[in-house]
Write an enzyme that holds these catalytic residues in place. Structure first.
Site, PDB file in Angstrom:
ATOM      1  N   THR A 151     -26.134  30.314  34.082  1.00  0.00           N
ATOM      2  CA  THR A 151     -25.842  30.399  35.521  1.00  0.00           C
ATOM      3  C   THR A 151     -25.067  31.665  35.874  1.00  0.00           C
ATOM      4  OG1 THR A 151     -23.807  29.112  35.239  1.00  0.00           O
ATOM      5  CG2 THR A 151     -25.798  27.883  35.832  1.00  0.00           C
ATOM      6  N   TRP A 153     -22.363  33.742  38.879  1.00  0.00           N
ATOM      7  CA  TRP A 153     -20.971  33.537  39.282  1.00  0.00           C
ATOM      8  C   TRP A 153     -20.796  33.133  40.740  1.00  0.00           C
ATOM      9  CZ3 TRP A 153     -21.166  36.930  43.153  1.00  0.00           C
ATOM     10  CH2 TRP A 153     -21.975  38.061  43.000  1.00  0.00           C
ATOM     11  N   LYS A 177     -24.486  28.067  29.272  1.00  0.00           N
ATOM     12  CA  LYS A 177     -23.708  29.305  29.289  1.00  0.00           C
ATOM     13  C   LYS A 177     -23.376  29.669  30.726  1.00  0.00           C
ATOM     14  CE  LYS A 177     -24.495  33.715  29.616  1.00  0.00           C
ATOM     15  NZ  LYS A 177     -23.242  34.054  30.303  1.00  0.00           N
ATOM     16  N   SER A 179     -21.485  31.918  33.740  1.00  0.00           N
ATOM     17  CA  SER A 179     -21.246  33.353  33.880  1.00  0.00           C
ATOM     18  C   SER A 179     -19.893  33.709  33.270  1.00  0.00           C
ATOM     19  CB  SER A 179     -21.255  33.745  35.358  1.00  0.00           C
ATOM     20  OG  SER A 179     -20.767  35.066  35.496  1.00  0.00           O
ATOM     21  N   GLU A 180     -19.861  34.817  32.576  1.00  0.00           N
ATOM     22  CA  GLU A 180     -18.597  35.307  32.010  1.00  0.00           C
ATOM     23  C   GLU A 180     -17.645  35.769  33.117  1.00  0.00           C
ATOM     24  OE1 GLU A 180     -21.530  36.612  31.944  1.00  0.00           O
ATOM     25  OE2 GLU A 180     -21.554  38.814  31.972  1.00  0.00           O
ATOM     26  N   GLU A 252     -34.514  30.694  39.001  1.00  0.00           N
ATOM     27  CA  GLU A 252     -34.060  30.743  40.401  1.00  0.00           C
ATOM     28  C   GLU A 252     -33.464  32.129  40.587  1.00  0.00           C
ATOM     29  OE1 GLU A 252     -32.638  30.898  43.549  1.00  0.00           O
ATOM     30  OE2 GLU A 252     -31.006  29.470  43.195  1.00  0.00           O
ATOM     31  N   CYS A 286     -28.045  33.755  47.074  1.00  0.00           N
ATOM     32  CA  CYS A 286     -29.468  34.050  46.917  1.00  0.00           C
ATOM     33  C   CYS A 286     -30.200  33.756  48.220  1.00  0.00           C
ATOM     34  CB  CYS A 286     -30.056  33.259  45.764  1.00  0.00           C
ATOM     35  SG  CYS A 286     -29.752  31.503  45.869  1.00  0.00           S
ATOM     36  N   GLU A 384     -32.337  42.861  47.638  1.00  0.00           N
ATOM     37  CA  GLU A 384     -31.204  41.940  47.767  1.00  0.00           C
ATOM     38  C   GLU A 384     -29.905  42.743  47.574  1.00  0.00           C
ATOM     39  OE1 GLU A 384     -30.487  38.962  44.550  1.00  0.00           O
ATOM     40  OE2 GLU A 384     -30.456  37.547  46.205  1.00  0.00           O
ATOM     41  N   TRP A 450     -35.158  22.819  45.735  1.00  0.00           N
ATOM     42  CA  TRP A 450     -34.633  24.144  46.054  1.00  0.00           C
ATOM     43  C   TRP A 450     -35.276  25.167  45.141  1.00  0.00           C
ATOM     44  CZ3 TRP A 450     -31.154  26.218  49.551  1.00  0.00           C
ATOM     45  CH2 TRP A 450     -30.763  27.537  49.290  1.00  0.00           C
TER      46      TRP A 450
HETATM   47  O1  TXE Z   1     -26.337  38.813  37.300  1.00  0.00           O
HETATM   48  P1  TXE Z   1     -27.066  38.566  35.926  1.00  0.00           P
HETATM   49  P2  TXE Z   1     -24.999  39.658  37.570  1.00  0.00           P
HETATM   50  C1  TXE Z   1     -27.997  39.516  41.621  1.00  0.00           C
HETATM   51  C2  TXE Z   1     -27.108  40.193  42.619  1.00  0.00           C
HETATM   52  C3  TXE Z   1     -26.073  40.827  41.749  1.00  0.00           C
HETATM   53  C4  TXE Z   1     -26.867  41.173  40.517  1.00  0.00           C
HETATM   54  C5  TXE Z   1     -26.091  41.278  39.241  1.00  0.00           C
HETATM   55  O2  TXE Z   1     -27.836  41.164  43.307  1.00  0.00           O
HETATM   56  O3  TXE Z   1     -25.564  41.969  42.340  1.00  0.00           O
HETATM   57  O4  TXE Z   1     -27.786  40.138  40.385  1.00  0.00           O
HETATM   58  O5  TXE Z   1     -25.277  40.146  39.039  1.00  0.00           O
HETATM   59  C6  TXE Z   1     -26.441  36.086  32.032  1.00  0.00           C
HETATM   60  N1  TXE Z   1     -30.166  37.166  28.688  1.00  0.00           N
HETATM   61  N2  TXE Z   1     -27.697  38.110  41.484  1.00  0.00           N
HETATM   62  O6  TXE Z   1     -24.891  40.855  36.704  1.00  0.00           O
HETATM   63  O7  TXE Z   1     -26.841  39.734  35.029  1.00  0.00           O
HETATM   64  C7  TXE Z   1     -25.082  36.447  32.566  1.00  0.00           C
HETATM   65  O8  TXE Z   1     -24.126  36.413  31.531  1.00  0.00           O
HETATM   66  C8  TXE Z   1     -29.688  35.976  29.089  1.00  0.00           C
HETATM   67  C9  TXE Z   1     -28.506  37.264  42.264  1.00  0.00           C
HETATM   68  O9  TXE Z   1     -23.879  38.750  37.501  1.00  0.00           O
HETATM   69  O10 TXE Z   1     -28.439  38.140  36.231  1.00  0.00           O
HETATM   70  C10 TXE Z   1     -24.887  35.371  33.627  1.00  0.00           C
HETATM   71  O11 TXE Z   1     -24.510  34.155  33.019  1.00  0.00           O
HETATM   72  N3  TXE Z   1     -28.677  35.850  29.968  1.00  0.00           N
HETATM   73  C11 TXE Z   1     -28.418  35.839  41.859  1.00  0.00           C
HETATM   74  C12 TXE Z   1     -26.293  35.220  34.216  1.00  0.00           C
HETATM   75  O12 TXE Z   1     -27.170  35.715  33.210  1.00  0.00           O
HETATM   76  C13 TXE Z   1     -28.139  36.968  30.481  1.00  0.00           C
HETATM   77  C14 TXE Z   1     -27.099  35.368  41.405  1.00  0.00           C
HETATM   78  C15 TXE Z   1     -26.521  36.009  35.510  1.00  0.00           C
HETATM   79  O13 TXE Z   1     -26.235  37.353  35.285  1.00  0.00           O
HETATM   80  C16 TXE Z   1     -28.612  38.245  30.098  1.00  0.00           C
HETATM   81  C17 TXE Z   1     -26.390  36.350  40.614  1.00  0.00           C
HETATM   82  C18 TXE Z   1     -29.671  38.310  29.157  1.00  0.00           C
HETATM   83  N4  TXE Z   1     -30.201  39.472  28.753  1.00  0.00           N
HETATM   84  C19 TXE Z   1     -26.699  37.669  40.697  1.00  0.00           C
HETATM   85  N5  TXE Z   1     -27.907  39.167  30.783  1.00  0.00           N
HETATM   86  C20 TXE Z   1     -28.969  34.938  42.943  1.00  0.00           C
HETATM   87  N6  TXE Z   1     -30.012  35.392  43.629  1.00  0.00           N
HETATM   88  O14 TXE Z   1     -28.481  33.836  43.141  1.00  0.00           O
HETATM   89  C21 TXE Z   1     -27.027  38.518  31.566  1.00  0.00           C
HETATM   90  N7  TXE Z   1     -27.159  37.176  31.377  1.00  0.00           N
END
Ligand code: TXE
Length: 482
Positions: A151, A153, A177, A179-180, A252, A286, A384, A450
């Site tokens: 998930t 953050w 897992k 988000s960190e 998602e 999102c 986005e 959803w």
């Molecule tokens: O998301 P990530 P981030 C979009 C939003 C934001 C951008 C970056 O535009 O600015 O993404 O956010 C894990 N294999 N959204 O960097 O990287 C990570 O540790 C497996 C839209 O936070 O996608 C975290 O738990 N997992 C979105 C999760 O993936 C991996 C919501 C999300 O991180 C991974 C969030 C890998 N290679 C961000 N790399 C929405 N639309 O709701 C990272 N993770």
């Protein structure tokens, strides 16, 4: 300052093998409030092994018993509600009221899937009328297996509830897992698992980032089902990882959702819905409706109302009850949104006059911005942004609004504001979006599915579909008794 250097595996706190640690920050004070392990691929092996060992026992438990455990999670969250609201608000930066709404949503989700679990056994072996003479067919459902859940953050405890609750209801065991960036509220789930006596290995929590844990979890052959919420870039990597072994995957991902305001709309309601659509959670949703398509006859009135509403927002300490706009989650997100604002400037886009409000001296705040007449070719219109930035265009009629609304690589959500209900329903029927709200705020009750079309993802969370995502269906056909 807490240190989260231990995972939760097999109902025990297990030290990560990683030496790399990450700071968890308070985005309002811009200070570290905790340290979390980045995790290590070897930690993933242990967690998956525990989940595999626990699978036969958990899937054999009656679905009623599983439902009772899920209800107990809801109860335990309720008991911690005030503390978790505060922790979530501090860790994510969202205003207290929004963090409280997250808790309400998360608890409702666990309760809903507790009910779904209870009903599951009763549906096993349902007869399916096939019309085949002399044969009877029955339908059974089995859990997919070990579920790897990842998930982001922006909605701590909510995004995780949408995955953990149906996975456990279905009889899957879980390696989760979070988000960190926001691990602090999610840590409570491991404490709750111990408190309610969830059998060992049914729920495992791994801290860490993509490099430390995420990649290894998605690549692990012992994981049968992957469910991911986050960015499109990582979503595609998760899907590619799931391709090895042809494993089940739900995604998602992002959105660039439209809000359509017709000529007969109530401008006051429209202003309220537009503002909430791009400023709630500082726009880090999102489902943010960040593309406004307003009828030309209403545009000036609506923009004047929006500018006034923005000027009334109260940016500040998320834990102060007067605050209505919190900071973005961290420096990286702040820089990402600033980069979009720089692009806007380079493209000659000028925000509307009054949308620059005074911001606190510290914290990753972004003043809401509205850009009018944004070309549909602009990156701001198409991508986005994940911050409080609204791109607007005027339209001549409903057809033009629908065409522009659907001209997007995403298809997650949409809002329609129209005076006439029938007109709103007609427009909603033509929109490519998983959820459309007409003259209403965004809601995601657990009984409604959803998810999105096109690049917004694959599959649906919540509702019956959210449970089906963790189930495999088996049809058995045999001669009828006579
Ligand atoms: O998301 P990530 P981030 C979009 C939003 C934001 C951008 C970056 O535009 O600015 O993404 O956010 C894990 N294999 N959204 O960097 O990287 C990570 O540790 C497996 C839209 O936070 O996608 C975290 O738990 N997992 C979105 C999760 O993936 C991996 C919501 C999300 O991180 C991974 C969030 C890998 N290679 C961000 N790399 C929405 N639309 O709701 C990272 N993770």
């Amino acid at each position: 300052m807490s240190t989260l250097t231990h995972h939760f595996i097999d109902n025990a706190w297990v030290a990560s093998r990683a030496t790399r640690c990450l700071n968890v920050i308070d985005p309002y004070r811009e200070t570290p409030i905790a340290e979390v392990t980045a995790g290590d691929p070897a930690d993933v092996d242990d967690a998956v092994a525990a989940a595999r060992r626990a699978l036969p026992g958990w899937r054999e438990l009656s679905s009623k018993r599983r439902g009772a455990f899920i209800d107990a999670i809801a109860e335990a969250l309720e008991a911690r509600r005030a503390a978790l609201v505060e922790l979530s608000s501090r860790n994510n930066g969202k205003p207290r009221a929004e963090a409280d709404q997250d808790l309400v949503d998360a608890i409702a989700c666990y309760r809903y899937y507790a009910g779904q679990a209870r009903a599951l056994d009763a549906r096993q072996g349902e007869t399916v009328d096939t019309g085949e003479a002399g044969l009877v067919s029955r339908r059974y459902q089995d859990p997919v297996g070990v579920a790897g859940l990842i998930t982001p953050w922006n909605f701590p405890l909510v995004s995780s509830a949408w995955k953990i609750a149906p996975a456990l209801a279905a009889g899957c065991t879980v390696v989760f897992k979070p988000s960190e960036v926001t691990p602090l509220p999610e840590q409570a789930l491991a404490e709750i698992a111990l408190e309610i006596g969830l059998p060992s290995g049914v729920f495992n929590l791994l801290h860490g980032d993509g490099r430390g844990v995420g990649e290894a979890l998605t690549a692990h052959p012992g994981v049968d089902k992957l469910s991911f919420t986050g960015s499109n870039a990582v979503g595609e990597a998760v899907m590619a990882a799931a391709a090895r072994g042809t494993r089940n995957v739900s995604l998602e991902l992002g959105g660039k959702s439209p809000i359509l305001v017709t000529a007969d709309a109530d401008p006051e309601l429209a202003a309220e819905l537009v503002l909430a659509g791009f400023c709630y959670n500082a726009g880090q949703m999102c489902s943010a409706t960040s593309r406004l398509l307003v009828h030309e006859s209403l545009a000036d009135d609506l923009h004047a109302r929006l500018d006034a509403a923005i000027a009334d927002l109260v940016p500040g300490d998320p834990l102060d009850d007067a605050t209505t706009l919190g900071p973005l989650v961290n420096a990286a997100q702040h820089q990402r949104v600033e980069a979009y604002l720089a692009t806007a400037e380079a493209e000659g886009l000028v925000p509307t006059a009054r949308s620059r409000i005074a911001l606190p001296e510290h914290g990753h705040f972004i003043a809401p911005r509205i850009f009018r007449d944004v070309p549909t070719t602009s990156r701001l219109w198409r991508e986005e942004i994940f911050g409080p930035v609204l791109c607007a265009r005027t339209v001549r009629d409903d057809d033009e609004a629908v065409t522009l609304a659907n001209d997007s690589s995403f298809g997650l959500a949409a809002t329609v504001v129209a005076g006439d209900k029938g007109r709103a329903a007609d427009i909603a029927a033509r929109l490519q979006a998983g959820n459309v709200w007409c003259n209403a705020h965004q809601v995601a009750p657990p009984a409604l599915g959803w998810g999105g079309m096109k690049a917004s993802g694959i599959g649906r969370e919540l509702g019956r579909e959210g449970l089906e995502a963790y189930l495999e269906t088996r049809y058995v056909t045999l001669p009828s008794a006579d």
